[in-house]
Design an enzyme around this catalytic site. Structure first.
Site, PDB file in Angstrom:
ATOM      1  N   ASN A 107     -33.895  -6.966  20.426  1.00  0.00           N
ATOM      2  CA  ASN A 107     -33.601  -6.991  19.000  1.00  0.00           C
ATOM      3  C   ASN A 107     -33.053  -5.631  18.598  1.00  0.00           C
ATOM      4  OD1 ASN A 107     -33.549  -7.905  16.320  1.00  0.00           O
ATOM      5  ND2 ASN A 107     -35.673  -7.352  15.940  1.00  0.00           N
ATOM      6  N   HIS A 109     -32.954  -2.886  15.255  1.00  0.00           N
ATOM      7  CA  HIS A 109     -33.726  -2.574  14.049  1.00  0.00           C
ATOM      8  C   HIS A 109     -33.124  -1.334  13.406  1.00  0.00           C
ATOM      9  CE1 HIS A 109     -37.268  -2.850  11.514  1.00  0.00           C
ATOM     10  NE2 HIS A 109     -37.466  -1.557  11.675  1.00  0.00           N
ATOM     11  N   ASP A 141     -41.638  -8.745  21.411  1.00  0.00           N
ATOM     12  CA  ASP A 141     -42.914  -9.317  21.838  1.00  0.00           C
ATOM     13  C   ASP A 141     -43.473 -10.128  20.673  1.00  0.00           C
ATOM     14  OD1 ASP A 141     -43.981  -7.435  20.074  1.00  0.00           O
ATOM     15  OD2 ASP A 141     -44.746  -6.137  21.656  1.00  0.00           O
ATOM     16  N   GLU A 174     -25.436   0.604  15.031  1.00  0.00           N
ATOM     17  CA  GLU A 174     -25.934  -0.609  15.702  1.00  0.00           C
ATOM     18  C   GLU A 174     -24.802  -1.361  16.392  1.00  0.00           C
ATOM     19  OE1 GLU A 174     -29.759  -2.064  13.044  1.00  0.00           O
ATOM     20  OE2 GLU A 174     -27.785  -2.833  12.546  1.00  0.00           O
TER      21      GLU A 174
END
Length: 187
Positions: A107, A109, A141, A174
Site C-alpha cells: 500500500n 500512504h 497486514d 507517491e
C-alpha cells in the site's frame, strides 16, 4: 520473479480517482487486473482505457466483508495475480484476502508510518504541526497502516501549505516511489 517475464502479475485495488494506478500503468508495470469496491470510479475508466481486466466488488453484493474479500481474492488469483497493490483502496482487507496473498500486498500512504496511520494523513500531519511528512510504501497486514515499511521519502511541509497543496506534493512523490518499489518487488 523474472522482470522480463511476459505474464502480468500485479493486481491493483482501487476506490476512487486512480492516480496511483495511472502511475503504475504509465511505468509499464505488468498489471493483470484491477478490482474496485466502488462502481463508476475514475480508476476503473483508467483500467478500461489501458485494456486491463477489471471488476467491482461492492459490499452490498455480499453478506459479509469476509465473503466480499474472499471473492475479490479468488477473482484476482484467477487473473494470475501474484502481487497486490492497494492504490487508494479505502477498506481494510479481511482474513480471506490477507491469507490468500500473505506477504504479497503493498500500500502507499501519504505520511510517515507508524506515526500517522489512518484515512486522513495529510490533515493529521498538518494538525500536528510537524515540519515534514512522507510518501510511504508498506506491506499490508490486518491493521490500519501497521505493516512493515518498504520505502519512504520525506516531503517538507511549507508554512503556507494547505491540505490541497501538501497532498499534491506528496502524491507527486507517491507516483514516482510506488512504481519503483513495485518494480523492485517483482524483479
Amino acid at each position: 520473479m523474472d522482470a522480463d517475464r511476459a505474464a502480468d502479475v500485479i493486481g491493483v485495488l482501487v476506490s476512487g480517482e486512480g492516480t496511483n494506478l495511472q502511475a503504475l500503468i504509465d511505468d509499464g508495470l505488468p498489471i493483470a487486473a484491477v478490482a474496485s469496491n466502488t462502481t463508476g470510479v475514475r480508476a476503473l475508466a483508467r483500467a478500461e482505457a489501458a485494456g486491463i481486466p477489471n471488476a467491482v466488488f461492492e459490499q452490498e453484493g455480499f453478506p459479509t466483508r469476509e465473503e466480499r474479500d474472499g471473492a475479490m481474492a479468488d477473482w484476482l488469483a484467477a487473473q494470475g495475480v501474484q502481487l497486490v497493490v492497494c492504490a487508494g483502496f479505502m477498506h481494510l482487507l479481511r482474513a480471506p484476502f490477507l491469507e490468500r496473498f500473505a506477504g504479497r500486498i503493498v500500500n502507499t500512504h501519504s505520511a510517515p508510518l507508524p506515526d500517522f496511520p489512518g484515512a486522513h494523513p495529510i490533515e493529521d500531519v498538518l494538525a500536528a504541526g510537524v515540519k515534514e511528512t512522507a510518501a510511504t510504501v508498506h506491506y499490508v497486514d490486518e491493521g490500519m497502516d501497521t505493516g512493515p515499511v518498504i520505502v519512504a521519502e520525506r516531503v517538507p511541509i511549507h508554512e503556507d501549505d494547505t491540505v490541497e497543496t501538501l497532498r499534491a506534493r506528496v502524491q507527486a512523490v507517491e507516483h514516482r516511489l510506488l512504481p519503483k518499489a513495485v518494480r523492485e518487488l517483482i524483479a
